[in-house]
Design a protein around this motif. Structure first.
Motif, PDB file in Angstrom:
ATOM      1  N   LYS A   1       0.836  -1.210   0.000  1.00  0.00           N
ATOM      2  CA  LYS A   1       0.000   0.000   0.000  1.00  0.00           C
ATOM      3  C   LYS A   1       0.869   1.258   0.000  1.00  0.00           C
ATOM      4  O   LYS A   1       0.641   2.180  -0.791  1.00  0.00           O
ATOM      5  N   ASN A   2       1.861   1.290   0.877  1.00  0.00           N
ATOM      6  CA  ASN A   2       2.643   2.518   1.032  1.00  0.00           C
ATOM      7  C   ASN A   2       3.559   2.794  -0.161  1.00  0.00           C
ATOM      8  O   ASN A   2       4.119   3.886  -0.263  1.00  0.00           O
TER       9      ASN A   2
ATOM     10  N   LEU B   1       0.614   3.979  -3.332  1.00  0.00           N
ATOM     11  CA  LEU B   1      -0.001   5.316  -3.289  1.00  0.00           C
ATOM     12  C   LEU B   1       0.906   6.374  -3.930  1.00  0.00           C
ATOM     13  O   LEU B   1       0.465   7.095  -4.828  1.00  0.00           O
TER      14      LEU B   1
ATOM     15  N   ARG C   1      -4.591  10.677   4.408  1.00  0.00           N
ATOM     16  CA  ARG C   1      -3.462  11.605   4.476  1.00  0.00           C
ATOM     17  C   ARG C   1      -2.527  11.454   3.281  1.00  0.00           C
ATOM     18  O   ARG C   1      -1.914  12.424   2.822  1.00  0.00           O
ATOM     19  N   ALA C   2      -2.443  10.230   2.747  1.00  0.00           N
ATOM     20  CA  ALA C   2      -1.524  10.007   1.620  1.00  0.00           C
ATOM     21  C   ALA C   2      -1.957  10.765   0.367  1.00  0.00           C
ATOM     22  O   ALA C   2      -1.220  10.797  -0.631  1.00  0.00           O
TER      23      ALA C   2
ATOM     24  N   LYS D   1      -0.282  14.200  16.293  1.00  0.00           N
ATOM     25  CA  LYS D   1      -0.116  15.362  15.429  1.00  0.00           C
ATOM     26  C   LYS D   1       0.697  14.937  14.212  1.00  0.00           C
ATOM     27  O   LYS D   1       1.742  14.322  14.341  1.00  0.00           O
TER      28      LYS D   1
ATOM     29  N   ILE E   1       2.758  18.921   8.270  1.00  0.00           N
ATOM     30  CA  ILE E   1       3.347  18.765   6.939  1.00  0.00           C
ATOM     31  C   ILE E   1       4.457  19.796   6.704  1.00  0.00           C
ATOM     32  O   ILE E   1       4.804  20.123   5.580  1.00  0.00           O
ATOM     33  N   ASP E   2       5.001  20.303   7.830  1.00  0.00           N
ATOM     34  CA  ASP E   2       6.009  21.366   7.716  1.00  0.00           C
ATOM     35  C   ASP E   2       7.221  20.945   6.871  1.00  0.00           C
ATOM     36  O   ASP E   2       7.783  21.769   6.138  1.00  0.00           O
TER      37      ASP E   2
ATOM     38  N   HIS F   1       7.302  18.803   4.330  1.00  0.00           N
ATOM     39  CA  HIS F   1       6.924  18.833   2.911  1.00  0.00           C
ATOM     40  C   HIS F   1       7.039  20.280   2.399  1.00  0.00           C
ATOM     41  O   HIS F   1       7.614  20.555   1.348  1.00  0.00           O
TER      42      HIS F   1
ATOM     43  N   PHE G   1      13.637  15.574  10.266  1.00  0.00           N
ATOM     44  CA  PHE G   1      13.312  14.186  10.609  1.00  0.00           C
ATOM     45  C   PHE G   1      13.156  13.459   9.272  1.00  0.00           C
ATOM     46  O   PHE G   1      12.631  14.043   8.321  1.00  0.00           O
ATOM     47  N   PRO G   2      13.618  12.204   9.197  1.00  0.00           N
ATOM     48  CA  PRO G   2      13.514  11.516   7.891  1.00  0.00           C
ATOM     49  C   PRO G   2      12.081  11.078   7.583  1.00  0.00           C
ATOM     50  O   PRO G   2      11.750   9.895   7.616  1.00  0.00           O
TER      51      PRO G   2
ATOM     52  N   VAL H   1       8.895  10.003   5.679  1.00  0.00           N
ATOM     53  CA  VAL H   1       8.687   9.229   4.451  1.00  0.00           C
ATOM     54  C   VAL H   1       7.946  10.086   3.414  1.00  0.00           C
ATOM     55  O   VAL H   1       8.383  10.253   2.272  1.00  0.00           O
ATOM     56  N   GLY H   2       6.812  10.651   3.859  1.00  0.00           N
ATOM     57  CA  GLY H   2       5.984  11.421   2.932  1.00  0.00           C
ATOM     58  C   GLY H   2       6.718  12.640   2.384  1.00  0.00           C
ATOM     59  O   GLY H   2       6.635  12.946   1.190  1.00  0.00           O
TER      60      GLY H   2
ATOM     61  N   GLU I   1      13.218   4.221   3.590  1.00  0.00           N
ATOM     62  CA  GLU I   1      12.280   3.095   3.488  1.00  0.00           C
ATOM     63  C   GLU I   1      12.319   2.471   2.086  1.00  0.00           C
ATOM     64  O   GLU I   1      12.565   3.173   1.091  1.00  0.00           O
TER      65      GLU I   1
ATOM     66  N   ASP J   1       4.641   0.851  12.156  1.00  0.00           N
ATOM     67  CA  ASP J   1       3.391   0.219  11.713  1.00  0.00           C
ATOM     68  C   ASP J   1       3.236  -1.202  12.259  1.00  0.00           C
ATOM     69  O   ASP J   1       2.154  -1.780  12.161  1.00  0.00           O
TER      70      ASP J   1
ATOM     71  N   ARG K   1       0.717   6.980  19.457  1.00  0.00           N
ATOM     72  CA  ARG K   1       0.378   5.759  18.745  1.00  0.00           C
ATOM     73  C   ARG K   1       0.163   4.596  19.715  1.00  0.00           C
ATOM     74  O   ARG K   1       0.595   3.486  19.467  1.00  0.00           O
TER      75      ARG K   1
HETATM   76  C1  UD1 Z   1       4.372   6.919   6.238  1.00  0.00           C
HETATM   77  C2  UD1 Z   1       3.523   5.676   6.093  1.00  0.00           C
HETATM   78  C3  UD1 Z   1       3.000   5.224   7.449  1.00  0.00           C
HETATM   79  C4  UD1 Z   1       4.152   5.050   8.433  1.00  0.00           C
HETATM   80  C5  UD1 Z   1       5.038   6.288   8.469  1.00  0.00           C
HETATM   81  C6  UD1 Z   1       6.292   6.095   9.302  1.00  0.00           C
HETATM   82  C7  UD1 Z   1       2.542   5.954   3.885  1.00  0.00           C
HETATM   83  C8  UD1 Z   1       1.297   6.162   3.107  1.00  0.00           C
HETATM   84  N1  UD1 Z   1       2.383   5.991   5.236  1.00  0.00           N
HETATM   85  O1  UD1 Z   1       3.532   7.944   6.769  1.00  0.00           O
HETATM   86  O2  UD1 Z   1       2.318   3.972   7.271  1.00  0.00           O
HETATM   87  O3  UD1 Z   1       3.627   4.831   9.723  1.00  0.00           O
HETATM   88  O4  UD1 Z   1       5.458   6.639   7.131  1.00  0.00           O
HETATM   89  O5  UD1 Z   1       6.992   4.984   8.879  1.00  0.00           O
HETATM   90  O6  UD1 Z   1       3.604   5.738   3.355  1.00  0.00           O
HETATM   91  N2  UD1 Z   1       6.492  14.748  10.440  1.00  0.00           N
HETATM   92  C9  UD1 Z   1       6.682  16.071  10.716  1.00  0.00           C
HETATM   93  N3  UD1 Z   1       6.575  16.973   9.694  1.00  0.00           N
HETATM   94  C10 UD1 Z   1       6.286  16.577   8.409  1.00  0.00           C
HETATM   95  C11 UD1 Z   1       6.096  15.221   8.149  1.00  0.00           C
HETATM   96  C12 UD1 Z   1       6.201  14.326   9.192  1.00  0.00           C
HETATM   97  O7  UD1 Z   1       6.930  16.452  11.854  1.00  0.00           O
HETATM   98  O8  UD1 Z   1       6.208  17.450   7.538  1.00  0.00           O
HETATM   99  C13 UD1 Z   1       6.570  13.765  11.542  1.00  0.00           C
HETATM  100  C14 UD1 Z   1       5.235  13.076  11.789  1.00  0.00           C
HETATM  101  O9  UD1 Z   1       4.390  13.851  12.592  1.00  0.00           O
HETATM  102  C15 UD1 Z   1       5.663  11.797  12.451  1.00  0.00           C
HETATM  103  C16 UD1 Z   1       6.990  11.502  11.773  1.00  0.00           C
HETATM  104  O10 UD1 Z   1       7.431  12.733  11.182  1.00  0.00           O
HETATM  105  O11 UD1 Z   1       5.847  11.978  13.814  1.00  0.00           O
HETATM  106  C17 UD1 Z   1       6.946  10.423  10.725  1.00  0.00           C
HETATM  107  O12 UD1 Z   1       6.044  10.787   9.706  1.00  0.00           O
HETATM  108  P1  UD1 Z   1       6.267  10.401   8.188  1.00  0.00           P
HETATM  109  O13 UD1 Z   1       7.501   9.603   8.031  1.00  0.00           O
HETATM  110  O14 UD1 Z   1       6.097  11.623   7.373  1.00  0.00           O
HETATM  111  O15 UD1 Z   1       5.024   9.451   7.954  1.00  0.00           O
HETATM  112  P2  UD1 Z   1       4.030   9.462   6.736  1.00  0.00           P
HETATM  113  O16 UD1 Z   1       4.738   9.729   5.468  1.00  0.00           O
HETATM  114  O17 UD1 Z   1       2.844  10.294   7.097  1.00  0.00           O
END
Ligand code: UD1
Length: 424
Positions: A22-23, A26, A93-94, A121, A124-125, A127, A165-166, A168-169, A193, A310, A336
């Motif tokens: 899934k991840n 998307l 969210r994706a 929380k 998306i800061d 991004h 922070f690394p 994923v999105g 990842e 996850d 979580r």
């Molecule tokens: C993706 C996965 C999700 C998984 C997560 C961590 C998809 C669709 N979802 O979610 O299943 O649990 O990775 O492995 O791929 N953060 C910030 N600012 C940002 C973005 C993130 O502070 O702009 C923080 C988040 O709040 C969180 C942490 O970074 O605490 C990890 O988030 P992130 O890696 O971005 O997870 P997702 O991409 O949302």
């Protein structure tokens, strides 16, 4: 509202075939927005989240042919709207993964604030930091709960971006946007990842020039144009881990096919620490928990290649049943532990102290009425129900259907006493 009923199932036994991730799928689908040509994505699981992404893309102008099971052919000859659909974004969210591609292809995206799993929380800061670094203007409209991101008249320009922070999105969004930017972009402290590598592989097939995806420093040479591709998604490592734990919590033995062992190394290592037998064979990952004294271990979630957040809740369900107490520390997400309340309804006796859950272990769980508080917590409840006495009734199962293909069917096939019921 539909529910899942699970009865104590005894040791599960048999084989499971793992679906496409899934991840991965998307962002792979979102990336197709960056070309007018046709892209073919294979091994796409049939999931609610995939349907949301398809609708999202169609709103921007994509044409989708999904007549063949597991394959999506998609082309976006022209962008007809640059506004993310609020309802769809709230649902998933994706949906955010469409921001980078839209910005790269069309130069503008208006995105309502996202929803998704209720796990703390989720800003998306990062991004937005990436988009700004590429020269885009970002206007955050708190009143209307939306963000507008606009590229300058010359489009995006490459830069060095350090992620605090690394994420994923954020890594995926910036990677996609930078693909069509002028010059070179370097993402430092990038997420590593396997889904990032999968996305980079697809983009490179489309004509992008991305190096070192899967390391913490990704280098992207911008190109002018992308073209179509055929790409098969990697298998789902979280589904893999979930079924490994299903074998473990029921003290059964299950062969997990189409799994990539290299993607689930921390799960293999941690299960072995608990004395679960795991063999990596050419046919798949064979998990054998029959007639073994299983013991506790501690878990700390981390970005890849650390232990995946996850799998934290499914692993916790398993830890409630083994001898000895464990500490489960969540470092990736703020909140979580929603599943702890639900596991405690079943007699788990878990206590939370800040970002740690203390799991006493050695419990015979008892069936109860519980909620799937998020996608993976839902999977944890099913696992707990398999090992609990009596019947476990799980509500809010739409969370589970967001991310697991044919969940009930796959469990039934390995001997689980499980069914989905509709209350209508
Ligand atoms: C993706 C996965 C999700 C998984 C997560 C961590 C998809 C669709 N979802 O979610 O299943 O649990 O990775 O492995 O791929 N953060 C910030 N600012 C940002 C973005 C993130 O502070 O702009 C923080 C988040 O709040 C969180 C942490 O970074 O605490 C990890 O988030 P992130 O890696 O971005 O997870 P997702 O991409 O949302």
């Amino acid at each position: 509202m539909a529910k899942i009923l699970v009865n104590n199932s005894g040791p599960l036994h048999g084989e499971v075939w793992i679906s496409g991730a899934k991840n991965s799928v998307l962002p792979l689908l979102a990336a197709t927005l960056m070309t007018a040509d046709t892209c073919v994505i294979e091994d796409v699981p049939d999931l609610a989240d995939v349907s949301v992404m398809k609708k999202m893309l169609c709103n921007y102008g994509a044409k989708i042919d999904d007549a063949e099971e597991g394959t999506i052919k998609i082309s976006t000859p022209e962008i007809i709207s640059c506004e993310g659909d609020r309802e769809l974004v709230q649902e998933m969210r994706a949906s955010l993964f469409t921001m980078g591609p839209m910005l790269a292809r069309y130069g503008k995206i208006v995105m309502p604030m996202p929803g998704g799993c209720t796990i703390g929380k989720r800003p998306i800061d990062l991004h937005l930091k990436g988009f700004r670094a590429l020269g885009a203007e970002v206007v955050e409209d708190d009143e209307n709960e939306q963000v507008t991101v606009t590229a300058g008249p010359e489009g995006l320009t490459g830069d060095v971006i350090y992620l605090d922070f690394p994420s994923v999105g954020a890594t995926e969004n910036i990677l996609m946007a930078a693909t069509l930017a002028k010059g070179t972009t370097i993402i430092e402290n990038a997420a590593k990842e396997p889904e990032i590598i999968d996305l980079a592989n697809q983009l490179n097939k489309m004509g992008a020039r991305i190096k070192s995806a899967g390391t913490d420093m990704i280098r992207i040479e911008g190109v002018e144009k992308l073209s179509g591709c055929i790409h098969e998604a990697i298998p789902d490592r979280i589904e893999t881990g979930t079924f490994m734990l299903a074998a473990a919590i029921t003290r059964g033995d299950v062969l997990i096919r189409n799994a990539l062992p290299g993607h689930v190394r921390p799960i293999i290592a941690k299960l072995r620490e608990c004395n679960v037998g795991i063999e990596v064979t050419p046919e798949g990952i064979y998990v054998d928990a029959r007639d073994r004294d299983l013991i506790a271990t501690d878990i700390k979630t981390l970005p890849y290649p650390g232990f995946p957040t996850d799998i934290q809740s499914p692993f916790m369900a398993f830890l409630t049943t083994v001898n000895g107490s464990s500490v489960v520390r969540e470092t990736v997400f703020e909140n979580r532990f929603m599943h702890v309340v639900e596991l405690n309804r079943m007699g788990a006796g878990i206590e939370i102290e800040n970002r740690e859950a203390i799991v006493p272990g050695g419990k015979q769980l008892k069936g109860a009425k519980v909620r799937a508080t998020d996608l993976r917590a839902g999977a944890a409840m099913v696992l707990a129900g398999l090992a609990a006495t009596g019947t476990t009734e799980i509500s809010e199962i739409y969370h589970i259907e967001r991310g697991y293909e044919n969940f009930v069917g796959k469990f039934k096939a390995i001997g689980a006493d499980i069914m989905k019921i509709s209350n209508d």
